[in-house]
Enzyme design. Structure first.
Site, short mmCIF file in Angstrom:
data_model
loop_
_atom_site.label_atom_id
_atom_site.label_comp_id
_atom_site.label_asym_id
_atom_site.label_seq_id
_atom_site.Cartn_x
_atom_site.Cartn_y
_atom_site.Cartn_z
N CYS A 240 0.84 -1.20 0.00
CA CYS A 240 0.00 0.00 0.00
C CYS A 240 0.87 1.25 0.00
CB CYS A 240 -0.93 -0.01 1.21
SG CYS A 240 -1.98 1.45 1.33
N GLU A 313 -6.05 -3.29 -3.05
CA GLU A 313 -5.89 -1.86 -3.34
C GLU A 313 -6.48 -1.52 -4.71
OE1 GLU A 313 -5.07 0.75 -1.87
OE2 GLU A 313 -3.85 0.26 -0.13
#
Length: 642
Positions: A240, A313
């Site tokens: 991330c 994500e």
């Protein structure tokens, strides 16, 4: 990237063919260099280059640098994806995982949300919703860091995690200022959406020791077990951080001095900043240190967690509610407009990592008898392998020399200031004459006489295709929600059977193949070629004829994907022309006639920005603009989405 497995379907293949197939064994595609060749002319003899196309390349390996059009006598070799180098043993796991799964970042980058944000015309309500959802992410991050800190048994690791948690809390304070600045109603957006929940649940489950749906470890007995949980947690958080740093830099590169008023500049500045990069490097370094004492099996767990986090994500970015009109994914845009999507692609070195002519010649040479096996009493016997190799090497050298001379002869003295399509056509007519003469020499030489159809098909089935190419075509033709369209392969390849067998192993028997064909007698080639697509002019004529075959009432959008000078006219005629790789010969010829080469992502951001100015974002051919990509992942993300 994944390792592709090529299994022999025939358990007892021709032993001579086996000597070819050994070069088509599984190869780690993360170290194959599929794109971005630095153009130069290959040196004869050709076959060492052919073999090199099937071996792993080191980061310092010299690669053939251009694709020769026409008979394609140069052997293609694997070349590299932009930004992806061969892995060295000195790199830590964080770097290795990012390189391995970097193609996933392309799908986040090409999401409508990111493209609209980069253009500056993302709807304010969408951005507010995103910020509110991101707050849930950050709170989960802070909680996961706190849990990881408790598990770490090393003082340095604890201190590093503590600093990272402080950085997240600082980021939350930044969000508070954005919330205030943009008027986000946190109460209204207090409920996380399903994509946010999926990631935060995954992250917190990992931090408690529940990996891949397993039960929690209960009481953690030893410091090592606790450290392992800390490593797993950081492994699920690291991608991330790296993804946001990547996106920040990509978007920052598109901002110029006149865009100081970009409405989302503060967001872009934050994630492209040196401080955020420092935090990202810190968490990657921490993951490397926590992983040192882990077993191979435990490292595989972290790799799966890393990849899962990347995929979650992408879901997060791709599911942000976009209410405005966007320029991608193209398949959905054209569906809304009631258009049929027609996709054309070149084959050699666009879809493949090696050139088909080299494969066919190698089959002919290796299946030919040795010089002492052909007696004078058998006048119809095939030429010896040594004789064929000498002929092929001579053809290769002559073609390479004359091709270079031909390219130089068609180049204007000065680079064109405006797009000159007519001039380019005249220049490529000269190249077309050369290509046809070269093909005639090949037929007359008899080099391709005696190839067995089954041997050709077997080699095609094991041909290594560019990473992501097969998956892209499979999604178009096999998925239930596939776009309303067709796929056509336009190629100079001498043998359409090789192309069809290359795609058949991926279940792509429905692709329309337009190429030359061998003439066979009892499944053995005569050495003659049915010449259908030999030159740039033949290619563009086949392109136009294919489009004419669709009903006049059909509304269609055409996309052409190619990599060489021979593709130039088709690329320009298509509504969207996409160039894979960075052939300097292609760019040099195109630039001399006023063709502009624009990175696809920046081109999409510009088109999205045109909505602000009230201009049309319609795609149309013969504008003189071609879009460049470094991987099939970019093509997939642009046309089909994640």
């Amino acid at each position: 990237m994944q390792i592709v497995s090529f299994l022999l379907r025939n358990p007892n293949p021709n032993p001579k063919i086996s000597s070819i197939l050994k070069f088509l064994h599984p190869i780690p595609l993360s170290i194959i260099r599929p794109y971005s060749p630095k153009p130069s002319f290959p040196s004869p003899p050709i076959f060492p280059s052919f073999r090199a196309g099937f071996r792993p390349f080191s980061s310092t390996a010299k690669t053939p640098e251009r694709k020769v059009s026409g008979p394609n006598l140069s052997a293609g070799a694997a070349t590299s994806c932009s930004g992806m180098s061969a892995l060295s043993g000195e790199e830590g796991v964080a770097r290795r995982f990012w390189i391995k799964f970097q193609k996933e970042s392309v799908f986040a980058k090409y999401s409508p949300f990111v493209v609209c944000l980069a253009s500056g015309n993302l709807e304010l309500e969408t951005f507010r919703h995103y910020i509110a959802q991101d707050v849930h992410f950050l709170k989960a991050f802070a909680q996961a860091y706190e849990m990881a800190e408790e598990c770490a048994d090393d003082d340095d690791a604890k201190a590093a995690i503590y600093d990272l948690r402080k950085a997240v809390l600082e980021e939350l304070r930044l969000h508070d200022s954005i919330v205030e600045e943009w008027g986000v109603d946190v109460a209204k957006e207090s409920t996380p959406n399903f994509a946010t929940v999926k990631y935060t649940d995954f992250l917190l489950a990992t931090a408690t020791g529940k990996v891949e749906g397993g039960k929690g470890p209960g009481k953690i007995a030893t410091p090592f077990e606790k450290t392992k949980i800390a490593a797993y947690t950081i492994g699920a958080m690291t991608p991330c951080m790296r993804l946001y740093a990547f996106l920040g830099k990509e978007l920052q590169a598109l901002l110029d001095s006149v865009q100081s008023s970009h409405p989302y500049k503060k967001w872009i500045d934050t994630y492209s900043s040196e401080s955020f990069e420092a935090s990202t490097l810190q968490v990657e370094d921490l993951l490397d240190k926590l992983s040192i004492s882990l077993t191979g099996e435990e490292l595989e767990v972290i790799e799966r967690l890393y990849h899962q986090a990347m995929k979650l994500e992408i879901v997060f970015f791709s599911t942000q509610p976009i209410v405005q009109q966007t320029v991608l994914p193209l398949s959905r845009v054209h569906d809304v407009a009631g258009q049929r999507l027609i996709i054309f692609s070149d084959f050699d070195l666009t879809c493949t990592v090696v050139d088909s002519s080299a494969i066919l010649a190698e089959i002919a040479i290796l299946t030919a008898p040795k010089s002492d096996q052909n007696g004078p009493e058998n006048l119809n016997a095939r030429r010896s392998s040594a004789d064929l190799r000498n002929s092929w090497d001579a053809l290769s050298r002559l073609y390479t020399e004359e091709y270079e001379q031909c390219i130089e002869s068609i180049m204007p003295a000065e680079e064109g200031k405006t797009f000159n399509y007519e001039g380019l056509c005249k220049a490529l007519e000269q190249l077309s004459s050369f290509e046809k003469q070269a093909n005639s020499r090949v037929s007359e030489s008899g080099v391709l006489k005696g190839l067995n159809l089954e041997d050709i098909k077997r080699a095609g089935e094991r041909l290594i295709l560019q990473d992501g190419c097969t998956g892209f075509f499979q999604k178009i033709v096999k998925e239930k929600d596939r776009p309303n369209g067709d796929v056509h392969i336009l190629s100079y390849c001498w043998c359409g059977d090789l192309i069809r067998s290359a795609f058949s192993s991926g279940g792509l028997n429905v692709l329309n193949v337009h190429s030359n064909e061998f003439i066979y007698e009892d499944s053995v080639s005569t050495g003659e070629i049915v010449k259908k697509v030999e030159s740039p002019m033949d290619k563009v004529q086949a392109f136009k004829d294919t489009l004419k075959s669709y009903s006049d009432t059909d509304h269609y959008l055409s996309v052409y994907i190619g990599d060489s000078v021979g593709d130039l006219l088709c690329l320009l005629e298509a509504d969207v022309g996409i160039v894979v790789g960075s052939s300097s010969t292609l760019r040099r010829v195109g630039s001399q006639f006023g063709v502009s080469f624009v990175p696809l992502f920046s081109g999409l951001v510009k088109k999205q920005r045109e909505f602000i100015e009230g201009n049309s974002s319609e795609w149309k051919g013969l504008t003189g603009i071609l879009y460049t990509v470094s991987s099939w992942a970019e093509i997939h993300a642009f046309i089909l989405g994640p």
